[in-house]
Design a protein around this motif. Sequence first.
Motif, PDB file in Angstrom:
ATOM      1  N   ALA A   1      -6.165  -0.730   4.389  1.00 52.83           N
ATOM      2  CA  ALA A   1      -7.208   0.225   4.008  1.00 52.83           C
ATOM      3  C   ALA A   1      -6.722   1.110   2.868  1.00 52.83           C
ATOM      4  CB  ALA A   1      -7.598   1.071   5.209  1.00 52.83           C
ATOM      5  N   SER A   2      -5.452   1.441   2.878  1.00 57.58           N
ATOM      6  CA  SER A   2      -4.894   2.268   1.815  1.00 57.58           C
ATOM      7  C   SER A   2      -3.442   1.890   1.600  1.00 57.58           C
ATOM      8  CB  SER A   2      -4.975   3.742   2.205  1.00 57.58           C
ATOM      9  OG  SER A   2      -4.174   4.510   1.332  1.00 57.58           O
ATOM     10  N   ALA A   3      -3.042   1.809   0.332  1.00 57.21           N
ATOM     11  CA  ALA A   3      -1.644   1.509   0.034  1.00 57.21           C
ATOM     12  C   ALA A   3      -0.860   2.790  -0.211  1.00 57.21           C
ATOM     13  CB  ALA A   3      -1.558   0.588  -1.184  1.00 57.21           C
ATOM     14  N   ALA A   4      -1.340   3.899   0.338  1.00 62.32           N
ATOM     15  CA  ALA A   4      -0.629   5.174   0.160  1.00 62.32           C
ATOM     16  C   ALA A   4       0.677   5.169   0.941  1.00 62.32           C
ATOM     17  CB  ALA A   4      -1.510   6.327   0.620  1.00 62.32           C
ATOM     18  N   TRP A   5       1.641   5.909   0.409  1.00 58.25           N
ATOM     19  CA  TRP A   5       2.908   6.109   1.114  1.00 58.25           C
ATOM     20  C   TRP A   5       2.683   7.116   2.244  1.00 58.25           C
ATOM     21  CZ3 TRP A   5       6.063  10.105   2.473  1.00 58.25           C
ATOM     22  CH2 TRP A   5       7.372   9.780   2.849  1.00 58.25           C
ATOM     23  N   HIS A   6       3.290   6.851   3.409  1.00 56.69           N
ATOM     24  CA  HIS A   6       3.146   7.767   4.540  1.00 56.69           C
ATOM     25  C   HIS A   6       4.515   8.144   5.093  1.00 56.69           C
ATOM     26  CE1 HIS A   6      -0.952   5.857   4.742  1.00 56.69           C
ATOM     27  NE2 HIS A   6      -1.252   7.128   4.846  1.00 56.69           N
ATOM     28  N   ASP A   7       4.576   9.303   5.761  1.00 58.30           N
ATOM     29  CA  ASP A   7       5.803   9.689   6.478  1.00 58.30           C
ATOM     30  C   ASP A   7       6.212   8.525   7.366  1.00 58.30           C
ATOM     31  OD1 ASP A   7       6.156  12.172   5.438  1.00 58.30           O
ATOM     32  OD2 ASP A   7       5.135  13.238   7.056  1.00 58.30           O
ATOM     33  N   GLY A   8       7.473   8.219   7.352  1.00 59.99           N
ATOM     34  CA  GLY A   8       7.956   7.109   8.170  1.00 59.99           C
ATOM     35  C   GLY A   8       8.164   5.847   7.353  1.00 59.99           C
ATOM     36  N   ASP A   9       7.475   5.740   6.197  1.00 57.36           N
ATOM     37  CA  ASP A   9       7.726   4.610   5.305  1.00 57.36           C
ATOM     38  C   ASP A   9       9.083   4.816   4.623  1.00 57.36           C
ATOM     39  OD1 ASP A   9       5.217   3.675   5.934  1.00 57.36           O
ATOM     40  OD2 ASP A   9       4.270   4.331   4.073  1.00 57.36           O
ATOM     41  N   PRO A  10       9.694   3.742   4.069  1.00 52.73           N
ATOM     42  CA  PRO A  10      10.977   3.936   3.381  1.00 52.73           C
ATOM     43  C   PRO A  10      10.850   4.962   2.258  1.00 52.73           C
ATOM     44  CG  PRO A  10      10.483   1.597   3.635  1.00 52.73           C
ATOM     45  CD  PRO A  10       9.273   2.342   4.079  1.00 52.73           C
ATOM     46  N   VAL A  11      11.843   5.838   2.181  1.00 48.36           N
ATOM     47  CA  VAL A  11      11.802   6.960   1.234  1.00 48.36           C
ATOM     48  C   VAL A  11      12.327   6.558  -0.140  1.00 48.36           C
ATOM     49  CG1 VAL A  11      12.971   9.152   0.776  1.00 48.36           C
ATOM     50  CG2 VAL A  11      11.894   8.760   2.990  1.00 48.36           C
ATOM     51  N   GLY A  12      13.237   5.580  -0.172  1.00 47.98           N
ATOM     52  CA  GLY A  12      13.838   5.185  -1.449  1.00 47.98           C
ATOM     53  C   GLY A  12      14.582   6.356  -2.075  1.00 47.98           C
ATOM     54  N   ARG A  13      14.361   6.598  -3.357  1.00 49.74           N
ATOM     55  CA  ARG A  13      15.065   7.676  -4.071  1.00 49.74           C
ATOM     56  C   ARG A  13      14.335   9.019  -3.970  1.00 49.74           C
ATOM     57  NH1 ARG A  13      15.886   8.619  -8.492  1.00 49.74           N
ATOM     58  NH2 ARG A  13      18.083   9.021  -8.660  1.00 49.74           N
ATOM     59  N   ARG A  14      13.195   9.033  -3.285  1.00 48.02           N
ATOM     60  CA  ARG A  14      12.381  10.254  -3.292  1.00 48.02           C
ATOM     61  C   ARG A  14      13.056  11.408  -2.563  1.00 48.02           C
ATOM     62  NH1 ARG A  14       9.071   6.418  -1.563  1.00 48.02           N
ATOM     63  NH2 ARG A  14       7.317   5.796  -2.849  1.00 48.02           N
ATOM     64  N   GLN A  15      12.802  12.610  -3.107  1.00 45.49           N
ATOM     65  CA  GLN A  15      13.071  13.845  -2.382  1.00 45.49           C
ATOM     66  C   GLN A  15      11.721  14.548  -2.233  1.00 45.49           C
ATOM     67  OE1 GLN A  15      16.745  15.883  -3.927  1.00 45.49           O
ATOM     68  NE2 GLN A  15      16.523  14.346  -5.541  1.00 45.49           N
ATOM     69  N   PHE A  16      11.677  15.529  -1.347  1.00 42.07           N
ATOM     70  CA  PHE A  16      10.388  16.176  -1.076  1.00 42.07           C
ATOM     71  C   PHE A  16      10.541  17.688  -1.136  1.00 42.07           C
ATOM     72  CE2 PHE A  16      10.524  12.076   0.945  1.00 42.07           C
ATOM     73  CZ  PHE A  16       9.328  11.508   0.534  1.00 42.07           C
ATOM     74  N   ALA A  17       9.574  18.316  -1.783  1.00 40.98           N
ATOM     75  CA  ALA A  17       9.579  19.783  -1.875  1.00 40.98           C
ATOM     76  C   ALA A  17       8.333  20.309  -1.183  1.00 40.98           C
ATOM     77  CB  ALA A  17       9.587  20.203  -3.338  1.00 40.98           C
ATOM     78  N   ASP A  18       8.522  21.140  -0.165  1.00 42.95           N
ATOM     79  CA  ASP A  18       7.379  21.780   0.494  1.00 42.95           C
ATOM     80  C   ASP A  18       7.136  23.119  -0.178  1.00 42.95           C
ATOM     81  OD1 ASP A  18       6.538  19.863   2.445  1.00 42.95           O
ATOM     82  OD2 ASP A  18       8.493  20.164   3.392  1.00 42.95           O
ATOM     83  N   LEU A  19       5.952  23.248  -0.762  1.00 43.65           N
ATOM     84  CA  LEU A  19       5.696  24.335  -1.703  1.00 43.65           C
ATOM     85  C   LEU A  19       4.696  25.352  -1.172  1.00 43.65           C
ATOM     86  CD1 LEU A  19       5.495  21.998  -4.832  1.00 43.65           C
ATOM     87  CD2 LEU A  19       7.448  23.382  -4.131  1.00 43.65           C
TER      88      LEU A  19
END
Length: 425
Positions: free
Chosen positions: A54-72
């Motif tokens: 239905a959607s190819a969006a990335w979700h929590d729990g999917d592999p993170v790879g090189r990503r970092q995350f900033a909660d703003l």
Amino acid sequence: MSTTPPTPSDPATGTDGSAARPEGKPVPDLTLVPARPRTLGSRTVPIDRPPVPASAAWHDGDPVGRRQFADLGPLKLESGGRLPAVRLAYETWGELNEDGTNAVLVLHALTGDSHVTGEAGDGHPTPGWWSSMVGPGAPIDTDRWFVVAPNVLGGCQGSTGPASPGPDGRPWGSRFPLLTVRDQVAAEIRLSDLLGIDAWSLVIGASLGGLRVLEWATSAPERVESIAAIATAAQTSGDQIAGFHTQLAAIRADPRYRDGDYYDAADGDGPHVGLGLARQIAHQTYRSAKELDERFGRIPQGGEQPLEGGRFAVQSYLDHHGDKLSRRFDANTYVVLTRTMITHDLGRDRGGVSAALASVTARALVIAVDSDRLFPPGQSERIAAGIPEASLRTIHSDYGHDGFLIEEDLVGAYVQEFLEQGARR
Ligand SMILES: CC(=O)SCCNC(=O)CCNC(=O)[C@H](O)C(C)(C)COP(=O)(O)OP(=O)(O)OC[C@H]1O[C@@H](n2cnc3c(N)ncnc32)[C@H](O)[C@@H]1OP(=O)(O)O
Ligand SMILES: N[C@@H](CCO)C(=O)O
């Protein structure tokens, strides 16, 4: 009835729908390596396609790879709406120096993401979209520069977007508020605060990324020393809005779109047909008429007979790009981001475009692609004429708007030259 394909003007073109493509023309005042030659194969896209999520969006729990995350935190939006919690996914390369003076912000276009350079896999759906532009020894040399690339607000590769959980934990879907380019930049300013970057040495991007580059230079001039705005506009035109409108209509016409609430559809199916159609409409504007004529002309797709209901190779090519995007992207994000392009107007509430451009204090490199029919060179000329310290470079390429991705060598040479000029000042 048998068909004999007309001979295309490019003698290297095959008759099976595969094609050798014209070389990019060299830029006259720089010694450059021409665009890498590529021979592309034909491909038949099955009409009955295998199901896509239905959607190819990335979700929590999917592999993170090189990503970092900033909660703003929460973000008040230009439309009057509010996002209660904004997260941006981002990647970095290189190291920030002690005085924080070597930071470069790279902003992606409509369907890009934070993965500017590197391989696909480990959660990254595509390889780096500017792999030869960013890296050790590359025009944006990560041995020297600290490079940051966020996934845009509203995106579907880790940043807050319509596929993210809303306040009740269910995907936002149709409830996701209207975003503007200014909101996207407001979130990126927060990211800069979090990373401790007071001023960027360079903010660079093309297309939708270029819209944000200009917004950065206008809304936070004290935090931007130089910009590179590529294949972009200070204000989207009636022609652009018209093209974006039909793309959105294609998505909305797909019954599986369900007004944007398709993530938990009982049949698990999403609006991939509508999204694919939108991509096809868009993709034609990403490439020049000359390229499509010379590369594909009237060649039938391999094994198909147009007079018996089969496709020409260019039809198959568009089918392929539509199908491919629907497998890696989220339709709601496509809608949200396209609407940010529709509403983009650097001059809104700033006394008009000329006044907004005149307020830019950053040194500016403006790059146009001469065959770009989506963001035509006149829009780049307007930017360069309006910014006090700007230089305009025009890339000669048959690849149209996508020239900013394909002609990396030419874009890279201009960016490298611009960075070196800055260092000599
Ligand atoms: C910042 C950002 O913009 S990030 C987003 C960038 N990425 C994208 O836009 C993803 C979509 N890709 C593209 O638009 C392009 O591939 C670009 C711009 C990245 C590169 O362009 P090019 O190298 O010229 O590739 P081109 O547009 O010719 O497409 C090649 C594909 O078409 C396929 N193709 C070529 N001819 C045909 C045909 N007759 N029938 C079906 N498929 C065909 C090739 O097999 C190839 O498939 P693949 O990509 O799945 O391997
Ligand atoms: N190929 C680019 C074009 C839009 O600039 C993309 O998909 O983002």
